[in-house]
Design a protein around this motif. Structure first.
Motif, PDB file in Angstrom:
ATOM      1  N   ALA A   1       0.818  -1.216   0.000  1.00 39.73           N
ATOM      2  CA  ALA A   1       0.000   0.000   0.000  1.00 39.73           C
ATOM      3  C   ALA A   1       0.851   1.265   0.000  1.00 39.73           C
ATOM      4  N   HIS A   2       2.006   1.232   0.643  1.00 43.47           N
ATOM      5  CA  HIS A   2       2.806   2.460   0.703  1.00 43.47           C
ATOM      6  C   HIS A   2       3.268   2.897  -0.680  1.00 43.47           C
ATOM      7  N   HIS A   3       3.471   1.972  -1.596  1.00 43.66           N
ATOM      8  CA  HIS A   3       3.854   2.344  -2.963  1.00 43.66           C
ATOM      9  C   HIS A   3       2.714   3.088  -3.656  1.00 43.66           C
ATOM     10  N   SER A   4       1.504   2.599  -3.471  1.00 43.78           N
ATOM     11  CA  SER A   4       0.343   3.249  -4.081  1.00 43.78           C
ATOM     12  C   SER A   4       0.110   4.631  -3.490  1.00 43.78           C
ATOM     13  N   PHE A   5       0.244   4.748  -2.173  1.00 39.60           N
ATOM     14  CA  PHE A   5       0.070   6.051  -1.531  1.00 39.60           C
ATOM     15  C   PHE A   5       1.134   7.035  -1.996  1.00 39.60           C
ATOM     16  N   LEU A   6       2.352   6.577  -2.085  1.00 40.72           N
ATOM     17  CA  LEU A   6       3.429   7.453  -2.529  1.00 40.72           C
ATOM     18  C   LEU A   6       3.190   7.909  -3.960  1.00 40.72           C
ATOM     19  N   TRP A   7       2.850   6.975  -4.844  1.00 45.11           N
ATOM     20  CA  TRP A   7       2.595   7.331  -6.233  1.00 45.11           C
ATOM     21  C   TRP A   7       1.460   8.352  -6.310  1.00 45.11           C
ATOM     22  N   ALA A   8       0.379   8.116  -5.571  1.00 48.78           N
ATOM     23  CA  ALA A   8      -0.765   9.032  -5.593  1.00 48.78           C
ATOM     24  C   ALA A   8      -0.368  10.416  -5.080  1.00 48.78           C
ATOM     25  N   PHE A   9       0.436  10.454  -4.032  1.00 46.45           N
ATOM     26  CA  PHE A   9       0.882  11.740  -3.498  1.00 46.45           C
ATOM     27  C   PHE A   9       1.740  12.478  -4.523  1.00 46.45           C
ATOM     28  N   LEU A  10       2.691  11.788  -5.131  1.00 43.73           N
ATOM     29  CA  LEU A  10       3.554  12.427  -6.125  1.00 43.73           C
ATOM     30  C   LEU A  10       2.748  12.899  -7.331  1.00 43.73           C
ATOM     31  N   PHE A  11       1.777  12.107  -7.743  1.00 47.59           N
ATOM     32  CA  PHE A  11       0.926  12.480  -8.869  1.00 47.59           C
ATOM     33  C   PHE A  11       0.112  13.730  -8.531  1.00 47.59           C
ATOM     34  N   ASP A  12      -0.485  13.745  -7.344  1.00 49.75           N
ATOM     35  CA  ASP A  12      -1.264  14.902  -6.902  1.00 49.75           C
ATOM     36  C   ASP A  12      -0.387  16.152  -6.830  1.00 49.75           C
ATOM     37  N   LYS A  13       0.807  15.994  -6.306  1.00 47.92           N
ATOM     38  CA  LYS A  13       1.734  17.126  -6.187  1.00 47.92           C
ATOM     39  C   LYS A  13       2.116  17.656  -7.569  1.00 47.92           C
ATOM     40  N   ALA A  14       2.389  16.757  -8.499  1.00 48.63           N
ATOM     41  CA  ALA A  14       2.747  17.182  -9.850  1.00 48.63           C
ATOM     42  C   ALA A  14       1.576  17.895 -10.531  1.00 48.63           C
ATOM     43  N   LEU A  15       0.356  17.411 -10.320  1.00 43.93           N
ATOM     44  CA  LEU A  15      -0.814  18.098 -10.882  1.00 43.93           C
ATOM     45  C   LEU A  15      -0.951  19.505 -10.309  1.00 43.93           C
ATOM     46  N   TYR A  16      -0.756  19.626  -9.008  1.00 47.77           N
ATOM     47  CA  TYR A  16      -0.790  20.943  -8.374  1.00 47.77           C
ATOM     48  C   TYR A  16       0.268  21.854  -8.993  1.00 47.77           C
ATOM     49  N   GLU A  17       1.463  21.307  -9.195  1.00 44.89           N
ATOM     50  CA  GLU A  17       2.554  22.104  -9.753  1.00 44.89           C
ATOM     51  C   GLU A  17       2.244  22.567 -11.175  1.00 44.89           C
ATOM     52  N   VAL A  18       1.610  21.718 -11.968  1.00 49.20           N
ATOM     53  CA  VAL A  18       1.230  22.123 -13.328  1.00 49.20           C
ATOM     54  C   VAL A  18       0.289  23.316 -13.252  1.00 49.20           C
ATOM     55  N   ARG A  19      -0.722  23.200 -12.411  1.00 50.39           N
ATOM     56  CA  ARG A  19      -1.685  24.299 -12.264  1.00 50.39           C
ATOM     57  C   ARG A  19      -0.982  25.575 -11.787  1.00 50.39           C
ATOM     58  N   TYR A  20      -0.118  25.433 -10.805  1.00 48.99           N
ATOM     59  CA  TYR A  20       0.599  26.592 -10.275  1.00 48.99           C
ATOM     60  C   TYR A  20       1.452  27.248 -11.358  1.00 48.99           C
ATOM     61  N   GLU A  21       2.227  26.443 -12.057  1.00 47.86           N
ATOM     62  CA  GLU A  21       3.124  26.998 -13.075  1.00 47.86           C
ATOM     63  C   GLU A  21       2.345  27.642 -14.215  1.00 47.86           C
ATOM     64  N   LEU A  22       1.248  27.033 -14.635  1.00 42.63           N
ATOM     65  CA  LEU A  22       0.448  27.633 -15.704  1.00 42.63           C
ATOM     66  C   LEU A  22      -0.115  28.987 -15.286  1.00 42.63           C
ATOM     67  N   ASN A  23      -0.443  29.133 -14.011  1.00 41.89           N
ATOM     68  CA  ASN A  23      -0.999  30.395 -13.520  1.00 41.89           C
ATOM     69  C   ASN A  23       0.059  31.446 -13.210  1.00 41.89           C
ATOM     70  N   HIS A  24       1.257  31.022 -12.830  1.00 40.39           N
ATOM     71  CA  HIS A  24       2.258  31.978 -12.369  1.00 40.39           C
ATOM     72  C   HIS A  24       3.511  32.060 -13.241  1.00 40.39           C
ATOM     73  N   ARG A  25       3.947  30.936 -13.760  1.00 40.44           N
ATOM     74  CA  ARG A  25       5.166  30.907 -14.578  1.00 40.44           C
ATOM     75  C   ARG A  25       4.959  29.931 -15.734  1.00 40.44           C
ATOM     76  N   PRO A  26       4.185  30.324 -16.723  1.00 46.19           N
ATOM     77  CA  PRO A  26       3.860  29.393 -17.812  1.00 46.19           C
ATOM     78  C   PRO A  26       5.083  28.787 -18.495  1.00 46.19           C
ATOM     79  N   ASP A  27       6.174  29.530 -18.530  1.00 51.45           N
ATOM     80  CA  ASP A  27       7.383  28.997 -19.162  1.00 51.45           C
ATOM     81  C   ASP A  27       7.978  27.821 -18.391  1.00 51.45           C
ATOM     82  N   TRP A  28       7.590  27.664 -17.148  1.00 51.98           N
ATOM     83  CA  TRP A  28       8.114  26.575 -16.318  1.00 51.98           C
ATOM     84  C   TRP A  28       7.179  25.369 -16.283  1.00 51.98           C
TER      85      TRP A  28
END
Length: 107
Positions: A57-84
């Motif tokens: 289960a810890h592998h699935s939780f870790l993957w889900a957390f990293l995926f969620d974090k990366a999605l957040y980062e995409v949204r953040y970068e598109l709103n604040h630093r599109p070049d990133w």
């Protein structure tokens, strides 16, 4: 921490991507090595800790957390630093290539 390390590596690589595109496999290998080293050290340190889910289960939780974090980062970068935005998109692509771990039939 893992996402921050990937950002740092990719941002440094961007300066050389046009002059030496053959770095891509090495960059991905470096990111994989850093992730593996960090996660192994974390697993060793937190072994038997009550807040860490048991395998697999810890592998699935870790993957889900990293995926969620990366999605957040995409949204953040598109709103604040599109070049990133390519930085977290690279991470998402890697995570999707790794696919979400599934529980073993024994679990």
């Amino acid at each position: 921490m893992i996402r921050s390390l990937e950002y740092a590596i990719l941002a440094a690589w961007e300066d050389h991507a046009e002059t030496d595109p053959d770095y891509r496999p090495w960059i991905n290998a470096l990111i994989y090595w850093i992730e593996t080293t960090f996660l192994n050290a974390y697993a060793d340190t937190t072994e038997d800790a009550p807040f860490v889910p048991t395998a697999p289960a810890h592998h699935s939780f870790l993957w889900a957390f990293l995926f969620d974090k990366a999605l957040y980062e995409v949204r953040y970068e598109l709103n604040h630093r599109p070049d990133w935005a390519w930085l977290p998109l690279h991470g998402l692509r890697r995570l999707l290539g790794a696919q979400a771990p599934t529980a073993s039939p024994e679990a």
